[in-house]
Design a protein around this motif. Sequence first.
Motif, PDB file in Angstrom:
ATOM      1  N   TYR A 150     -31.119-105.648 -15.649  1.00  0.00           N
ATOM      2  CA  TYR A 150     -31.532-104.964 -16.191  1.00  0.00           C
ATOM      3  C   TYR A 150     -32.105-102.981 -15.751  1.00  0.00           C
ATOM      4  O   TYR A 150     -32.719-102.394 -16.770  1.00  0.00           O
ATOM      5  N   GLY A 151     -31.042-103.360 -14.657  1.00  0.00           N
ATOM      6  CA  GLY A 151     -31.133-101.948 -13.864  1.00  0.00           C
ATOM      7  C   GLY A 151     -31.109-100.539 -15.166  1.00  0.00           C
ATOM      8  O   GLY A 151     -31.337 -99.171 -15.053  1.00  0.00           O
ATOM      9  N   ARG A 152     -30.448-101.044 -16.314  1.00  0.00           N
ATOM     10  CA  ARG A 152     -30.027-100.508 -17.691  1.00  0.00           C
ATOM     11  C   ARG A 152     -29.942-101.093 -18.799  1.00  0.00           C
ATOM     12  O   ARG A 152     -28.828-101.686 -19.075  1.00  0.00           O
ATOM     13  N   GLU A 153     -30.652-100.314 -19.474  1.00  0.00           N
ATOM     14  CA  GLU A 153     -30.826-100.486 -21.486  1.00  0.00           C
ATOM     15  C   GLU A 153     -28.932-100.362 -21.565  1.00  0.00           C
ATOM     16  O   GLU A 153     -28.301 -99.404 -21.284  1.00  0.00           O
ATOM     17  N   GLY A 154     -28.612-101.558 -21.975  1.00  0.00           N
ATOM     18  CA  GLY A 154     -27.336-101.705 -22.655  1.00  0.00           C
ATOM     19  C   GLY A 154     -25.928-101.690 -21.732  1.00  0.00           C
ATOM     20  O   GLY A 154     -24.745-101.509 -22.013  1.00  0.00           O
ATOM     21  N   ALA A 155     -26.762-101.759 -21.159  1.00  0.00           N
ATOM     22  CA  ALA A 155     -25.300-102.176 -19.240  1.00  0.00           C
ATOM     23  C   ALA A 155     -24.197-103.597 -20.051  1.00  0.00           C
ATOM     24  O   ALA A 155     -25.168-104.528 -20.261  1.00  0.00           O
ATOM     25  N   THR A 156     -23.089-103.161 -19.636  1.00  0.00           N
ATOM     26  CA  THR A 156     -22.604-104.632 -20.321  1.00  0.00           C
ATOM     27  C   THR A 156     -22.056-105.579 -19.523  1.00  0.00           C
ATOM     28  O   THR A 156     -21.645-105.605 -18.480  1.00  0.00           O
ATOM     29  N   GLN A 157     -21.305-106.534 -19.905  1.00  0.00           N
ATOM     30  CA  GLN A 157     -21.141-107.548 -18.877  1.00  0.00           C
ATOM     31  C   GLN A 157     -19.790-106.615 -17.313  1.00  0.00           C
ATOM     32  O   GLN A 157     -20.506-107.793 -16.097  1.00  0.00           O
ATOM     33  N   GLU A 158     -19.419-106.072 -18.377  1.00  0.00           N
ATOM     34  CA  GLU A 158     -18.192-105.673 -16.965  1.00  0.00           C
ATOM     35  C   GLU A 158     -18.922-105.000 -15.907  1.00  0.00           C
ATOM     36  O   GLU A 158     -18.918-105.146 -14.705  1.00  0.00           O
ATOM     37  N   GLU A 159     -20.272-104.203 -16.841  1.00  0.00           N
ATOM     38  CA  GLU A 159     -21.119-103.079 -15.406  1.00  0.00           C
ATOM     39  C   GLU A 159     -21.907-104.173 -14.921  1.00  0.00           C
ATOM     40  O   GLU A 159     -21.808-103.999 -13.268  1.00  0.00           O
ATOM     41  N   VAL A 160     -21.693-105.132 -15.169  1.00  0.00           N
ATOM     42  CA  VAL A 160     -22.794-106.310 -14.036  1.00  0.00           C
ATOM     43  C   VAL A 160     -22.034-106.826 -13.078  1.00  0.00           C
ATOM     44  O   VAL A 160     -22.617-106.682 -12.120  1.00  0.00           O
ATOM     45  N   GLU A 161     -20.898-107.137 -13.575  1.00  0.00           N
ATOM     46  CA  GLU A 161     -19.900-108.167 -12.870  1.00  0.00           C
ATOM     47  C   GLU A 161     -19.379-106.598 -12.058  1.00  0.00           C
ATOM     48  O   GLU A 161     -19.823-107.111 -10.516  1.00  0.00           O
ATOM     49  N   GLY A 179     -23.082-120.074 -13.174  1.00  0.00           N
ATOM     50  CA  GLY A 179     -23.171-118.335 -12.973  1.00  0.00           C
ATOM     51  C   GLY A 179     -23.871-117.590 -12.910  1.00  0.00           C
ATOM     52  O   GLY A 179     -24.884-117.725 -12.119  1.00  0.00           O
ATOM     53  N   PHE A 180     -23.123-116.314 -13.303  1.00  0.00           N
ATOM     54  CA  PHE A 180     -24.828-115.239 -14.179  1.00  0.00           C
ATOM     55  C   PHE A 180     -26.208-115.485 -14.711  1.00  0.00           C
ATOM     56  O   PHE A 180     -26.794-115.520 -15.276  1.00  0.00           O
ATOM     57  N   GLU A 181     -25.191-117.292 -15.548  1.00  0.00           N
ATOM     58  CA  GLU A 181     -26.672-117.731 -16.857  1.00  0.00           C
ATOM     59  C   GLU A 181     -27.254-118.459 -15.589  1.00  0.00           C
ATOM     60  O   GLU A 181     -28.367-118.859 -16.514  1.00  0.00           O
ATOM     61  N   THR A 182     -27.820-118.753 -14.570  1.00  0.00           N
ATOM     62  CA  THR A 182     -28.584-119.113 -13.652  1.00  0.00           C
ATOM     63  C   THR A 182     -29.959-119.166 -13.982  1.00  0.00           C
ATOM     64  O   THR A 182     -30.098-116.813 -13.145  1.00  0.00           O
ATOM     65  N   GLU A 183     -30.714-119.612 -13.555  1.00  0.00           N
ATOM     66  CA  GLU A 183     -31.968-118.709 -13.852  1.00  0.00           C
ATOM     67  C   GLU A 183     -32.026-119.234 -12.351  1.00  0.00           C
ATOM     68  O   GLU A 183     -32.346-119.858 -11.550  1.00  0.00           O
ATOM     69  N   VAL A 184     -33.389-117.996 -12.139  1.00  0.00           N
ATOM     70  CA  VAL A 184     -33.093-117.520 -10.563  1.00  0.00           C
ATOM     71  C   VAL A 184     -35.456-118.232 -10.084  1.00  0.00           C
ATOM     72  O   VAL A 184     -35.242-118.187  -9.350  1.00  0.00           O
ATOM     73  N   GLY A 185     -35.852-118.806 -11.209  1.00  0.00           N
ATOM     74  CA  GLY A 185     -37.201-119.419 -11.156  1.00  0.00           C
ATOM     75  C   GLY A 185     -38.422-118.081 -11.149  1.00  0.00           C
ATOM     76  O   GLY A 185     -37.774-117.430 -11.557  1.00  0.00           O
ATOM     77  N   GLU A 186     -39.868-118.613 -10.977  1.00  0.00           N
ATOM     78  CA  GLU A 186     -40.458-117.691 -11.324  1.00  0.00           C
ATOM     79  C   GLU A 186     -40.767-116.856  -9.459  1.00  0.00           C
ATOM     80  O   GLU A 186     -40.730-117.292  -8.852  1.00  0.00           O
ATOM     81  N   ARG A 187     -40.879-115.900  -9.803  1.00  0.00           N
ATOM     82  CA  ARG A 187     -40.455-114.397  -8.659  1.00  0.00           C
ATOM     83  C   ARG A 187     -38.879-115.007  -8.282  1.00  0.00           C
ATOM     84  O   ARG A 187     -39.429-114.535  -7.414  1.00  0.00           O
ATOM     85  N   GLY A 188     -38.721-115.875  -8.630  1.00  0.00           N
ATOM     86  CA  GLY A 188     -37.074-115.597  -8.266  1.00  0.00           C
ATOM     87  C   GLY A 188     -37.096-116.066  -7.165  1.00  0.00           C
ATOM     88  O   GLY A 188     -36.180-116.605  -6.229  1.00  0.00           O
ATOM     89  N   LEU A 189     -38.044-117.031  -7.183  1.00  0.00           N
ATOM     90  CA  LEU A 189     -38.674-118.355  -5.831  1.00  0.00           C
ATOM     91  C   LEU A 189     -37.112-119.308  -5.789  1.00  0.00           C
ATOM     92  O   LEU A 189     -37.113-119.773  -5.162  1.00  0.00           O
TER      93      LEU A 189
END
Length: 301
Positions: A150-161, A179-189
């Motif tokens: 979400y930090g930047r539109e169009g960020a690639t998976q490599e950039e996220v990693e 991994g990266f696909e883990t849900e963070v829950g409402e407000r990241g709880l």
Amino acid sequence: LVQLFRPLDMLGMVYRTIRQGLIDMAEMFRLLDTNVEVADKPGAPALVIRRPSVVFDNVMFGYEKDRTILHGLSFEVPAGRNYAVVGPSGAGKSTLARLLFRFYDPQDGRILIDGQDISEVTQSSLRAAIGIVPQDSVLFNDTIGYNIAYGREGATQEEVEAAARGAALMGLIDRLPQGFETEVGERGLKLSGGEKQRVAIARTLVKNPPILVLDEATSALDTRTEQDILATLHRVAEHRTSISIAHRLSTIADADRILVLHDGRLAESGSHAELLRRDGLYAEMWLRQAAEAEQLGEAAE
Ligand code: ATP
């Protein structure tokens, strides 16, 4: 009579809840840059950054007409330096950050980034240049990966990693089955405070802004986590221009320069050592906090 009061009480509660909701919503709209008070000038150019210095030039500001909060504030943060802003509660520290992000315009004076008046450039280019790591980050009810990207539109998976590595999040992500696909829950709880903050740092790294504003970034964490996060933040800030807004002086003692605000004025500025020698407001705040920390330590024993 008691029976009559009960529904009234309930109503009061509902009203308070709704009002709180509206206040939160107003805050959210401000964050989503829909402030009607501030508008791009017709044909405004984008901010162009070569050397990201930040200058407050005689900035005068109040939220309301009859109450001035910043009384002609002037300072310069040279490009690539890490500055801190401290001062008693209500001194205007957060206000200064809001003005830099242009949630409001000053009533007098100017704010310049790399020599350009921020009220003359597009808001989108201004906000793309500044990363904020707030004290309590808002995470979306989505995956860790989404929240970082979400930090930047169009960020690639490599950039996220790469950002997750920079924010020391890979240990956690490797341990999570999804991994990266883990849900963070409402407000990241579903994440701890420290983990949430690392996601916010990773999001800022994806954005890769030349200017960073760290708003009390470590206030909600225990000391061990805090030390780790601080080390990460210092690394992230190293080659950028940064302004840390801090309550606890121990976290910013190594800033290049500390600006001490008092009643919307610059009371003192200098390095930690210089300000201690000066024996003024900063020295007084430092001694008080040291005494408080000692008391807390004794109470814990
Ligand atoms: P703290 O350390 O307690 O966070 P601060 O130095 O960040 O304080 P600010 O949040 O900048 O202080 O607030 C400065 C003054 O402006 C305070 O007196 C506050 O009451 C006032 N203020 C802040 N936000 C608003 C607002 N949205 N509307 C009106 N007044 C406000």
